[in-house]
Design a protein around this motif. Structure first.
Motif, PDB file in Angstrom:
ATOM      1  N   PRO A   1     -71.469  70.664  -1.559  1.00  0.00           N
ATOM      2  CA  PRO A   1     -72.704  71.282  -1.048  1.00  0.00           C
ATOM      3  C   PRO A   1     -72.636  71.669   0.432  1.00  0.00           C
TER       4      PRO A   1
ATOM      5  N   GLU B   1     -76.793  77.596  -3.623  1.00  0.00           N
ATOM      6  CA  GLU B   1     -78.046  77.438  -4.340  1.00  0.00           C
ATOM      7  C   GLU B   1     -78.357  78.657  -5.197  1.00  0.00           C
TER       8      GLU B   1
ATOM      9  N   LYS C   1     -78.964  78.214  -9.108  1.00  0.00           N
ATOM     10  CA  LYS C   1     -80.226  78.658  -9.711  1.00  0.00           C
ATOM     11  C   LYS C   1     -79.960  79.552 -10.918  1.00  0.00           C
TER      12      LYS C   1
END
Length: 450
Positions: free
Chosen positions: A390, A20, A24
């Protein structure tokens, strides 16, 4: 898999590379909204220092071999070369008028197999995608965990846009000041591409280039100059293609602009005949055993190692793995190891994978293409790249490495990839986008360089 990739995947497995955090950093660039509509890869790819150095040398050699074909095979006749690679009418005329001018800007599309990089095609043009790839590199370095990894492994990247601007200045004579450059697309594609082109113009401004955007129908040639939006321009950054010369409206839109460039009223970046050197037919000329006596041992080493077997689709005998046989008979017998490609189209148009095609359909495709502007090329089996999901599991992806060459040599790599292991066509409409870091002797590029 090189040592840097192994170390990166180990860091992912150990939880030292938060997905993440990386995502980002990339989202903050706005690339996924503006350019990479399908999204980006979950990790960058890596080149060991020796891999980068060899790639740099090979790209320079291949560019020199292809752009030297008119001299070596056609006595310097650019028109004869153009006709041999499938150019027609006004395209041949444009090649002759260009007088051998060619850009150093190119993007080699490559697969990496068990033996190293193999060239699928070389795009010699300014109208290539991925020039903004270094924005992704910089974004990754905004991730604290990745920045630490990059520092530990001495990773850097080449800023493709900076190299592009340097090459534009060198090749057009716009060495000083802030040259006015018109980025000129074709009318049909301009409405869709305009937002991206305006972002490109803004990025060029950061390198001291005053860039306007428009399409060929908006360009005016008058009063001894070339104008866009009422402003006189010094350089036309050409996004329209050589194939546009054959459109019904092509002569009316392009002839005045090409004539102005020939008179020296505006510089053209890149010269329109440059695309011929990226034709698949040019690769077939380089690959053809009949021309081996025109190249020295070092050049043949690069061609044999990097370029897959490629031939124009024409009846007659060819050499395959040291044996002579009739081309079409070989094409039918070895269908699952061959690709059929149109010589001067792009974006996967005119591509037929033999292993994805039944014998009857393959035969129909061969008959339809026989004698036309098509080549047969030996299939390359790329080594899959492992990309984390993920949940951290690794999945194989097929990646096309789009390595840029400019006046300064190797200038970064733009990656397109799809999940799986089938070496079919990877086209922009169905792939995710990535960037490449390489082991570097100097310090890494600063995170704020984008």
């Amino acid at each position: 898999m090189n040592a840097v990739t192994e170390a990166y995947l180990a860091a992912v497995a150990a939880g030292r590379m938060p997905a993440e955090e990386l995502a980002k950093a990339v989202r903050a660039t706005g690339l996924n909204d503006a350019i990479y509509r399908n999204g980006h890869l979950a990790r960058p790819l890596f080149l060991a220092r020796a891999e980068r150095e060899r790639l740099d040398a090979d790209l320079r050699t291949l560019h020199g071999l292809l752009t030297g074909l008119p001299e070596r095979l056609f006595g310097g006749d650019a028109g004869a070369f153009a006709a041999a690679v499938g150019a027609q009418g006004p395209q041949v005329d444009a090649a002759r008028a260009a007088g051998g001018q060619v850009t150093r800007l190119s993007r080699a599309d490559l697969y990496s197999d068990a033996e190293g990089f193999k060239l699928l095609e070389l795009n010699v043009s300014g109208a290539v995608g991925g020039l903004e790839n270094s924005i992704l590199n910089a974004a990754y370095l905004d991730s604290p965990h990745f920045a630490e990894f990059a520092a530990q492994h001495g990773l850097g990247y080449a800023d493709t846009m900076a190299a592009l601007c340097e090459t534009l200045r060198d090749e057009t004579g716009a060495a000083g000041g802030s040259p006015v450059v018109a980025i000129v697309d074709w009318p049909d594609s301009y409405p869709e591409l305009e937002p991206m082109l305006r972002k490109t113009a803004a990025r060029l401004a950061g390198f001291g280039i005053d860039a306007l955007v428009g399409h060929a129908g908006q360009v005016e040639c008058r009063d001894g100059g070339v104008f866009l939006g009422g402003r006189r321009v010094e350089v036309v950054y050409r996004l329209f293609l050589m194939e546009d010369l054959l459109r019904p409206e092509g002569p009316a839109l392009l002839d005045p602009l090409l004539a102005a460039a020939a008179r020296g009223e505006v510089a053209m970046f890149t010269p329109i005949a440059s695309e011929l050197y990226g034709s698949k037919a040019a690769l077939a000329l380089l690959s053809d055993e009949r021309h081996r006596d025109r190249f020295d041992a070092a050049e043949l080493d690069v061609a044999d190692r990097v370029l897959p077997w490629t031939r124009m689709l024409r009846p007659g005998p060819v050499t395959v793995d040291g044996e002579r046989e009739e081309l079409l008979a070989y094409a039918r017998r070895d269908r699952e190891r061959l690709v059929l490609k149109a010589t001067m189209l792009h974006g996967g148009t005119g591509f037929v994978a033999g292993w994805r095609t039944g014998p009857d359909e393959w035969d129909r495709e061969l008959r339809r293409a026989e004698g036309g502007p098509f080549v047969l090329q030996r299939r390359v089996m790329p080594e899959p790249e492992l990309i984390p999901e993920p949940d951290g599991t690794l999945r194989p992806w097929v990646a096309v490495w789009g390595a840029f060459l400019t006046g300064r040599g190797y200038a970064g790599t733009y990656v397109r990839a799809v999940p799986g292991s089938d070496a079919g066509a990877v086209v922009a409409s169905g792939s995710l986008t990535g960037c490449v870091f390489h082991e570097h002797a100097a310090a890494i590029a600063p995170a704020g360089s984008r």
